[in-house]
Design an enzyme around this catalytic site. Structure first.
Site, PDB file in Angstrom:
ATOM      1  CG  HIS A 133       7.242   2.099  10.649  1.00 15.67           C
ATOM      2  ND1 HIS A 133       6.619   1.201   9.814  1.00 15.67           N
ATOM      3  CD2 HIS A 133       8.002   1.375  11.498  1.00 15.67           C
ATOM      4  CE1 HIS A 133       6.983  -0.022  10.153  1.00 15.67           C
ATOM      5  NE2 HIS A 133       7.834   0.053  11.169  1.00 15.67           N
ATOM      6  CG  LEU A 134       5.721   7.172   5.752  1.00 17.50           C
ATOM      7  CD1 LEU A 134       4.597   6.648   4.871  1.00 17.50           C
ATOM      8  CD2 LEU A 134       6.330   8.413   5.137  1.00 17.50           C
ATOM      9  NE  ARG A 139      -2.080   3.187   3.345  1.00 20.18           N
ATOM     10  CZ  ARG A 139      -1.135   2.536   3.998  1.00 20.18           C
ATOM     11  NH1 ARG A 139       0.128   2.697   3.648  1.00 20.18           N
ATOM     12  NH2 ARG A 139      -1.445   1.743   4.977  1.00 20.18           N
ATOM     13  CD  GLU A 199      10.577  -1.542  12.568  1.00 26.11           C
ATOM     14  OE1 GLU A 199      11.303  -1.743  13.559  1.00 26.11           O
ATOM     15  OE2 GLU A 199       9.362  -1.803  12.549  1.00 26.11           O
ATOM     16  NE  ARG A 218      -1.228   4.839  12.641  1.00 27.42           N
ATOM     17  CZ  ARG A 218      -1.294   4.428  11.370  1.00 27.42           C
ATOM     18  NH1 ARG A 218      -0.166   4.196  10.701  1.00 27.42           N
ATOM     19  NH2 ARG A 218      -2.457   4.256  10.785  1.00 27.42           N
ATOM     20  CE1 TYR A 240       0.683   5.270   7.243  1.00 33.18           C
ATOM     21  CE2 TYR A 240      -1.527   5.242   6.307  1.00 33.18           C
ATOM     22  CZ  TYR A 240      -0.575   4.700   7.142  1.00 33.18           C
ATOM     23  OH  TYR A 240      -0.864   3.581   7.882  1.00 33.18           O
ATOM     24  NE  ARG A 295      -2.279   1.109  11.906  1.00 35.26           N
ATOM     25  CZ  ARG A 295      -2.536   0.624  10.690  1.00 35.26           C
ATOM     26  NH1 ARG A 295      -1.591   0.060   9.977  1.00 35.26           N
ATOM     27  NH2 ARG A 295      -3.741   0.740  10.174  1.00 35.26           N
ATOM     28  CG  ASN A 326      -1.941  -1.169   1.111  1.00 39.68           C
ATOM     29  OD1 ASN A 326      -2.580  -1.379   0.091  1.00 39.68           O
ATOM     30  ND2 ASN A 326      -2.013  -1.967   2.168  1.00 39.68           N
TER      31      ASN A 326
HETATM   32  C1  DQA Z   1       3.525   2.269   8.142  1.00 37.00           C
HETATM   33  C2  DQA Z   1       2.772   1.887   9.418  1.00 37.00           C
HETATM   34  C3  DQA Z   1       2.060   0.560   9.240  1.00 37.00           C
HETATM   35  O1  DQA Z   1       1.341   0.213  10.425  1.00 37.00           O
HETATM   36  C4  DQA Z   1       1.060   0.640   8.107  1.00 37.00           C
HETATM   37  O2  DQA Z   1       0.467  -0.614   7.878  1.00 37.00           O
HETATM   38  C5  DQA Z   1       1.645   1.188   6.864  1.00 37.00           C
HETATM   39  C6  DQA Z   1       2.600   2.287   6.936  1.00 37.00           C
HETATM   40  C7  DQA Z   1       4.175   3.673   8.246  1.00 37.00           C
HETATM   41  O3  DQA Z   1       5.050   3.949   7.432  1.00 37.00           O
HETATM   42  O4  DQA Z   1       3.782   4.470   9.096  1.00 37.00           O
HETATM   43  O5  DQA Z   1       1.253   0.800   5.765  1.00 37.00           O
HETATM   44  O6  DQA Z   1       4.576   1.341   7.947  1.00 37.00           O
END
Ligand code: DQA
Length: 146
Positions: free
Chosen positions: A99-100, A17, A97, A106, A22, A110, A10
Site C-alpha cells: 500500500h502507498l 486522486r 501485499e 488511517r 497518495y 482501512r 482507483n
Molecule cells: C491503498 C489504501 C486503501 O485503503 C485505499 O482504498 C486505496 C489505496 C494504498 O495504496 O494506500 O485505494 O491501497
C-alpha cells in the site's frame, strides 16, 4: 524471475486522486520506476490495473505458473474481498501485499486487510517506495527460498 504487479480500483487515478494522501506520481510513473529497478536486478515486471474485483481474481488465478510473485495493491478491495483472498490461496500464488499509505494509521475500516493472511507479508506507508520495497521483498524471498 517474473513478477506481476496488480493494482486495484482507483489506482488509475493516481497523480490527480487526493495527492495529499497518495502523492503526485501517476501509476505510469511508478511503473517506469519499478520496471527500471527490476531491469537492474534481472526481474521482468508486468503491471496491470483494474477497477473490477472479478478481473483481479482472474488475474490472480492466471498468474499461477506464469509469474514467480504477485505484488498486490488491492486498494479498497483489500478491506472487503474474500474472493481475492480465496484466489491467492486457491491458485497457490506467492503474493506480497503493498500500500502507498500506512493503512494502520488511517480510518478504522482501512485497518483490516482481508488478504493479508494469504500473503507472504505486507508493506505499507512508503508511498511509491512501497512498490520498490515490494519488489525487493520478492527478490529477497526468492533468494532465501531457492
Ligand atoms: C491503498 C489504501 C486503501 O485503503 C485505499 O482504498 C486505496 C489505496 C494504498 O495504496 O494506500 O485505494 O491501497
Amino acid at each position: 524471475m517474473k513478477v506481476l504487479f496488480l493494482n486495484g480500483p482507483n489506482l488509475n487515478l493516481l497523480g490527480q486522486r487526493e495527492p495529499e494522501i497518495y502523492g503526485s506520481m501517476k501509476l505510469s510513473d511508478i511503473e517506469d520506476m519499478v520496471r527500471e529497478h527490476g531491469e537492474r536486478h534481472g526481474v521482468e515486471v508486468v503491471f496491470h490495473q483494474s477497477n473490477h474485483e472479478g478481473e483481479l481474481v482472474t488475474q490472480v488465478q492466471q498468474s499461477a505458473g506464469n509469474y514467480d510473485y504477485v505484488i498486490l495493491n488491492a486498494a479498497a478491495y483489500t478491506h472487503s474481498s474474500i474472493g481475492l483472498k480465496d484466489a491467492i490461496v486457491g491458485a497457490g500464488v506467492k503474493a506480497i501485499e503493498i500500500h502507498l499509505t500506512n493503512i494502520h494509521a488511517r480510518e478504522s475500516y482501512r485497518q483490516t486487510s482481508i488478504i493479508a493472511q494469504s500473503c507472504i507479508g505486507s508493506i505499507n506507508g512508503f508511498e511509491a517506495g512501497s512498490y520498490i520495497l515490494g519488489l525487493e521483498a520478492a527478490i529477497l524471498h526468492n533468494n532465501a527460498n531457492d
